[in-house]
Write an enzyme that holds these catalytic residues in place. Structure first.
Site, PDB file in Angstrom:
ATOM      1  N   ALA A  24      13.475 -19.443   5.226  1.00  0.00           N
ATOM      2  CA  ALA A  24      12.317 -20.473   5.462  1.00  0.00           C
ATOM      3  C   ALA A  24      13.107 -21.682   5.691  1.00  0.00           C
ATOM      4  O   ALA A  24      12.546 -22.670   6.412  1.00  0.00           O
ATOM      5  CB  ALA A  24      11.324 -20.494   4.652  1.00  0.00           C
ATOM      6  N   THR A  28      12.520 -25.483   7.894  1.00  0.00           N
ATOM      7  CA  THR A  28      11.597 -26.388   7.571  1.00  0.00           C
ATOM      8  C   THR A  28      11.984 -27.623   8.466  1.00  0.00           C
ATOM      9  O   THR A  28      11.404 -28.632   8.666  1.00  0.00           O
ATOM     10  CB  THR A  28      11.857 -26.679   6.274  1.00  0.00           C
ATOM     11  OG1 THR A  28      13.193 -26.549   5.546  1.00  0.00           O
ATOM     12  CG2 THR A  28      11.268 -25.395   5.436  1.00  0.00           C
ATOM     13  N   ILE A 105      10.069 -15.542  11.347  1.00  0.00           N
ATOM     14  CA  ILE A 105       9.696 -15.011  12.250  1.00  0.00           C
ATOM     15  C   ILE A 105       8.985 -16.057  13.431  1.00  0.00           C
ATOM     16  O   ILE A 105       8.296 -15.690  14.450  1.00  0.00           O
ATOM     17  CB  ILE A 105       8.054 -14.284  11.972  1.00  0.00           C
ATOM     18  CG1 ILE A 105       7.156 -15.571  11.101  1.00  0.00           C
ATOM     19  CG2 ILE A 105       8.332 -13.250  10.607  1.00  0.00           C
ATOM     20  CD1 ILE A 105       5.759 -14.895  10.709  1.00  0.00           C
ATOM     21  N   HIS A 121      11.824  -9.631   9.418  1.00  0.00           N
ATOM     22  CA  HIS A 121      10.236  -9.716   9.171  1.00  0.00           C
ATOM     23  C   HIS A 121       9.439  -9.665  10.359  1.00  0.00           C
ATOM     24  O   HIS A 121       8.373 -10.186  10.460  1.00  0.00           O
ATOM     25  CB  HIS A 121       9.765 -10.868   8.119  1.00  0.00           C
ATOM     26  CG  HIS A 121      10.448 -10.805   6.900  1.00  0.00           C
ATOM     27  ND1 HIS A 121      10.820 -11.793   6.031  1.00  0.00           N
ATOM     28  CD2 HIS A 121      10.631  -9.488   6.059  1.00  0.00           C
ATOM     29  CE1 HIS A 121      11.012 -11.216   4.683  1.00  0.00           C
ATOM     30  NE2 HIS A 121      11.170  -9.877   4.777  1.00  0.00           N
ATOM     31  N   CYS A 132      -3.225   1.342  22.189  1.00  0.00           N
ATOM     32  CA  CYS A 132      -2.290   1.772  23.314  1.00  0.00           C
ATOM     33  C   CYS A 132      -0.852   1.036  23.468  1.00  0.00           C
ATOM     34  O   CYS A 132      -0.111   1.402  24.225  1.00  0.00           O
ATOM     35  CB  CYS A 132      -3.151   1.607  24.467  1.00  0.00           C
ATOM     36  SG  CYS A 132      -3.029  -0.376  25.009  1.00  0.00           S
ATOM     37  N   CYS A 152      -8.206  -2.176  26.335  1.00  0.00           N
ATOM     38  CA  CYS A 152      -8.627  -0.999  26.001  1.00  0.00           C
ATOM     39  C   CYS A 152      -9.570  -0.715  24.736  1.00  0.00           C
ATOM     40  O   CYS A 152     -10.192   0.144  24.506  1.00  0.00           O
ATOM     41  CB  CYS A 152      -7.441   0.101  25.723  1.00  0.00           C
ATOM     42  SG  CYS A 152      -6.782  -0.364  23.876  1.00  0.00           S
ATOM     43  N   SER A 191      15.724 -19.065  -0.900  1.00  0.00           N
ATOM     44  CA  SER A 191      16.079 -18.923  -2.347  1.00  0.00           C
ATOM     45  C   SER A 191      16.244 -17.565  -3.015  1.00  0.00           C
ATOM     46  O   SER A 191      16.331 -17.331  -4.142  1.00  0.00           O
ATOM     47  CB  SER A 191      14.591 -19.214  -3.048  1.00  0.00           C
ATOM     48  OG  SER A 191      13.687 -18.349  -2.500  1.00  0.00           O
ATOM     49  N   ILE A 231      20.222 -27.481   5.199  1.00  0.00           N
ATOM     50  CA  ILE A 231      21.310 -26.830   6.084  1.00  0.00           C
ATOM     51  C   ILE A 231      21.532 -27.299   7.166  1.00  0.00           C
ATOM     52  O   ILE A 231      22.543 -27.363   7.941  1.00  0.00           O
ATOM     53  CB  ILE A 231      20.875 -25.250   6.102  1.00  0.00           C
ATOM     54  CG1 ILE A 231      21.875 -24.478   6.803  1.00  0.00           C
ATOM     55  CG2 ILE A 231      19.550 -25.143   6.943  1.00  0.00           C
ATOM     56  CD1 ILE A 231      21.762 -22.875   6.791  1.00  0.00           C
TER      57      ILE A 231
END
Length: 238
Positions: A24, A28, A105, A121, A132, A152, A191, A231
């Site tokens: 994460a 950020t 994600i 993830h 479907c 559907c 972490s 980072i």
């Protein structure tokens, strides 16, 4: 330049087999909150704890409440890649970075230009009908209200791994393969508290294990180089 960053740059310049494992903290700096920091989602107040809402059981039993939270807190479609995402994409283009393995994600690695991205993830960008399997764009989900339904009649589910759900075996096996064969393994913005994803680093067999994170992690003592800093700030100097 800081001596540790200079050392990392020296290693990167000499390698054509870098694998990056991120969490994460990589996003950020793009304005996407993490889950466990002081300002993260886990420390905000909701009717239910986020851990409960983001579980398979809750998704199936309380989909209305799930999607209310999901649209408000899990979608950041206007977020842009930061220096870390862009540097990793650049390394891939010039043949240095073999793969990005991410717990995120948000799809920002692909937005930056990385192509070999293993999403442990899943991704909010992919959505499908549970009946479907018809695919749906994330903007269809974001713009709607209530529980999204397919033509559907089936319920649409984001292609993300919820609590109580298993990680994709192909993604796990491919990640293990990349990590095991890497010259340099750079772990950033995590972490290392979420398993089984965090356990993947144990497959690394090389001698250049790098940790870049704002706070200490359980793997600091076994790393060959540890940099405690954001980072994006570090990668902008490489």
């Amino acid at each position: 330049m800081d001596a540790k960053i200079a050392k990392l740059k020296e290693w990167v310049d000499a390698s054509d087999n870098i694998v990056f494992f991120g969490g994460a903290g990589v996003s950020t700096e793009s304005g996407i909150p993490d889950f466990r920091s002081v300002d993260g989602l886990y420390n905000q107040q909701y009717k239910y704890p986020p851990e409960t809402i983001l579980s398979h059981t809750f998704f199936m039993s309380e989909p209305e409440e799930f999607f209310r939270f999901y649209r408000a807190k899990m979608l950041a479609l206007d977020a842009e890649p930061n220096a870390a995402h862009l540097k990793l994409a650049e390394w891939e283009r010039i043949g240095k970075c073999r793969a990005v393995i991410t717990q995120n994600i948000d799809g920002l690695h692909q937005k930056a230009g990385s192509r070999e991205v293993l999403e442990l993830h899943g991704s909010v960008l992919r959505n499908y009908c549970m009946r479907c399997h018809k695919p749906y764009d994330v903007r269809d989900i974001a713009a709607g209200q209530g529980v999204p339904k397919c033509t559907c009649g089936g319920m649409i589910k984001p292609d993300v791994v919820l609590y109580e759900e298993s990680l994709d075996s192909y993604t796990i096996n491919k990640s293990v393969e990349y990590i095991r064969n890497a010259d340099i393994l750079i772990i950033g913005g995590t972490s290392l508290a979420v398993y089984p994803a965090a356990g993947l680093i144990n497959y690394y067999r090389g001698s250049k294990l790098v940790l870049v994170n704002k706070s200490e992690t359980p793997a600091d003592r076994s790393a060959d180089l540890v940099i405690h800093a954001p980072i994006g700030e570090v990668f902008s100097q490489l």
